[in-house]
Design a protein around this motif. Structure first.
Motif, PDB file in Angstrom:
ATOM      1  N   ALA A 128       0.835  -1.208   0.000  1.00  0.00           N
ATOM      2  CA  ALA A 128       0.000   0.000   0.000  1.00  0.00           C
ATOM      3  C   ALA A 128       0.872   1.261   0.000  1.00  0.00           C
ATOM      4  N   LEU A 129       1.960   1.227   0.745  1.00  0.00           N
ATOM      5  CA  LEU A 129       2.895   2.348   0.782  1.00  0.00           C
ATOM      6  C   LEU A 129       3.422   2.651  -0.615  1.00  0.00           C
ATOM      7  N   PHE A 130       3.899   1.624  -1.311  1.00  0.00           N
ATOM      8  CA  PHE A 130       4.487   1.836  -2.627  1.00  0.00           C
ATOM      9  C   PHE A 130       3.438   2.231  -3.664  1.00  0.00           C
ATOM     10  N   ILE A 131       2.229   1.729  -3.527  1.00  0.00           N
ATOM     11  CA  ILE A 131       1.151   2.129  -4.433  1.00  0.00           C
ATOM     12  C   ILE A 131       0.814   3.608  -4.225  1.00  0.00           C
ATOM     13  N   THR A 132       0.794   4.047  -2.982  1.00  0.00           N
ATOM     14  CA  THR A 132       0.518   5.459  -2.718  1.00  0.00           C
ATOM     15  C   THR A 132       1.629   6.343  -3.279  1.00  0.00           C
ATOM     16  N   LEU A 133       2.880   5.945  -3.070  1.00  0.00           N
ATOM     17  CA  LEU A 133       3.995   6.705  -3.633  1.00  0.00           C
ATOM     18  C   LEU A 133       3.902   6.737  -5.158  1.00  0.00           C
ATOM     19  N   ARG A 134       3.527   5.618  -5.750  1.00  0.00           N
ATOM     20  CA  ARG A 134       3.333   5.563  -7.205  1.00  0.00           C
ATOM     21  C   ARG A 134       2.272   6.571  -7.646  1.00  0.00           C
ATOM     22  N   ASP A 135       1.179   6.612  -6.915  1.00  0.00           N
ATOM     23  CA  ASP A 135       0.086   7.514  -7.274  1.00  0.00           C
ATOM     24  C   ASP A 135       0.494   8.978  -7.145  1.00  0.00           C
ATOM     25  N   TRP A 136       1.315   9.316  -6.159  1.00  0.00           N
ATOM     26  CA  TRP A 136       1.828  10.682  -6.027  1.00  0.00           C
ATOM     27  C   TRP A 136       2.609  11.052  -7.293  1.00  0.00           C
ATOM     28  N   GLU A 137       3.479  10.133  -7.699  1.00  0.00           N
ATOM     29  CA  GLU A 137       4.318  10.399  -8.862  1.00  0.00           C
ATOM     30  C   GLU A 137       3.496  10.444 -10.146  1.00  0.00           C
ATOM     31  N   LYS A 138       2.434   9.657 -10.217  1.00  0.00           N
ATOM     32  CA  LYS A 138       1.543   9.729 -11.385  1.00  0.00           C
ATOM     33  C   LYS A 138       0.950  11.123 -11.522  1.00  0.00           C
ATOM     34  N   ARG A 139       0.561  11.723 -10.407  1.00  0.00           N
ATOM     35  CA  ARG A 139       0.005  13.078 -10.459  1.00  0.00           C
ATOM     36  C   ARG A 139       1.058  14.069 -10.947  1.00  0.00           C
ATOM     37  N   HIS A 140       2.295  13.874 -10.525  1.00  0.00           N
ATOM     38  CA  HIS A 140       3.369  14.746 -11.012  1.00  0.00           C
ATOM     39  C   HIS A 140       3.531  14.597 -12.526  1.00  0.00           C
ATOM     40  N   ALA A 141       3.546  13.353 -12.997  1.00  0.00           N
ATOM     41  CA  ALA A 141       3.689  13.098 -14.432  1.00  0.00           C
ATOM     42  C   ALA A 141       2.536  13.747 -15.205  1.00  0.00           C
ATOM     43  N   GLU A 142       1.338  13.678 -14.666  1.00  0.00           N
ATOM     44  CA  GLU A 142       0.185  14.287 -15.341  1.00  0.00           C
ATOM     45  C   GLU A 142       0.316  15.803 -15.426  1.00  0.00           C
ATOM     46  N   MET A 143       0.859  16.420 -14.401  1.00  0.00           N
ATOM     47  CA  MET A 143       1.068  17.871 -14.449  1.00  0.00           C
ATOM     48  C   MET A 143       2.044  18.240 -15.567  1.00  0.00           C
ATOM     49  N   ILE A 144       3.122  17.496 -15.663  1.00  0.00           N
ATOM     50  CA  ILE A 144       4.123  17.756 -16.698  1.00  0.00           C
ATOM     51  C   ILE A 144       3.533  17.466 -18.079  1.00  0.00           C
ATOM     52  N   LYS A 145       2.799  16.384 -18.180  1.00  0.00           N
ATOM     53  CA  LYS A 145       2.151  16.040 -19.451  1.00  0.00           C
ATOM     54  C   LYS A 145       1.206  17.154 -19.881  1.00  0.00           C
ATOM     55  N   SER A 146       0.489  17.719 -18.938  1.00  0.00           N
ATOM     56  CA  SER A 146      -0.426  18.818 -19.232  1.00  0.00           C
ATOM     57  C   SER A 146       0.331  20.024 -19.799  1.00  0.00           C
ATOM     58  N   LEU A 147       1.491  20.329 -19.229  1.00  0.00           N
ATOM     59  CA  LEU A 147       2.320  21.421 -19.758  1.00  0.00           C
ATOM     60  C   LEU A 147       2.735  21.152 -21.205  1.00  0.00           C
ATOM     61  N   MET A 148       3.168  19.933 -21.467  1.00  0.00           N
ATOM     62  CA  MET A 148       3.588  19.598 -22.825  1.00  0.00           C
ATOM     63  C   MET A 148       2.416  19.703 -23.793  1.00  0.00           C
ATOM     64  N   GLU A 149       1.275  19.221 -23.381  1.00  0.00           N
ATOM     65  CA  GLU A 149       0.099  19.277 -24.254  1.00  0.00           C
ATOM     66  C   GLU A 149      -0.292  20.722 -24.560  1.00  0.00           C
ATOM     67  N   LYS A 150      -0.132  21.609 -23.570  1.00  0.00           N
ATOM     68  CA  LYS A 150      -0.451  23.021 -23.799  1.00  0.00           C
ATOM     69  C   LYS A 150       0.474  23.624 -24.857  1.00  0.00           C
ATOM     70  N   ILE A 151       1.730  23.247 -24.821  1.00  0.00           N
ATOM     71  CA  ILE A 151       2.661  23.753 -25.842  1.00  0.00           C
ATOM     72  C   ILE A 151       2.319  23.152 -27.205  1.00  0.00           C
ATOM     73  N   PHE A 152       2.015  21.862 -27.234  1.00  0.00           N
ATOM     74  CA  PHE A 152       1.619  21.247 -28.500  1.00  0.00           C
ATOM     75  C   PHE A 152       0.392  21.951 -29.073  1.00  0.00           C
ATOM     76  N   GLU A 153      -0.588  22.204 -28.226  1.00  0.00           N
ATOM     77  CA  GLU A 153      -1.805  22.907 -28.652  1.00  0.00           C
ATOM     78  C   GLU A 153      -1.497  24.306 -29.154  1.00  0.00           C
ATOM     79  N   LYS A 154      -0.719  25.027 -28.382  1.00  0.00           N
ATOM     80  CA  LYS A 154      -0.383  26.414 -28.714  1.00  0.00           C
ATOM     81  C   LYS A 154       0.230  26.518 -30.109  1.00  0.00           C
TER      82      LYS A 154
END
Length: 163
Positions: A128-154
């Protein structure tokens, strides 16, 4: 417990390197939104470092692992993701995109590491500990992905790289 300690020690080094990456690149990116996200992620990685260090210390003392506290700030994450990019040149956006791609890959590596760690441990609380840590990092990856998508869109660059 030795296996868990070793996994956590590697994780600690990953989190420290992630924190250093965001610190070093926060001033290199041109987008104001990116600077804010990098500062946020640097601070989140710092909190992960403290948390993982406390887990390692507990294991050394023979104590059971602490229950996780969710350090996420979903309101902050949503606010940042809803913000528009600032006006900038195509060239500066491409320079930022290179840094965002590195950040995205770092976060994806963290996700994969914690996923594999969860598979390797048998104890349910450690899983459960490692799954939670994984989920934290997934949210970080999604934030970065969102930035990239905004540049692609722009710049009308939707090439489907990160789908």
């Amino acid at each position: 417990m030795e296996k868990i300690r070793k996994i956590l020690e590697v994780a600690l080094n990953f989190e420290k390197s992630g924190q250093d990456f965001y610190r070093m690149n926060m001033e290199k990116v041109n987008q104001k939104l990116a600077k804010e996200i990098f500062k946020y992620l640097m601070n989140m990685e710092a909190s992960h470092v403290k948390y993982i260090q406390s887990l390692i210390d507990e294991l050394k003392d023979g104590k059971p692992l602490l229950q996780l506290q969710d350090y996420s700030d979903e309101m902050f994450e949503k606010r940042l993701q809803s913000q528009a990019l600032s006006e900038s040149t195509y060239k500066s956006d491409l320079a930022d995109l290179s840094i965002f791609r590195m950040a995205y890959l770092i976060e994806k590596d963290f996700v994969e590491y914690y996923e594999k760690a969860a598979e390797k441990v048998e104890d349910e609380s450690s899983k459960a500990l490692f799954i939670t840590l994984r989920d934290w990092e997934k949210r970080h990856a999604e934030m970065i992905k969102s930035l990239m998508e905004k540049i692609f869109e722009k710049h009308s660059l939707d090439l489907g790289f990160y789908g």
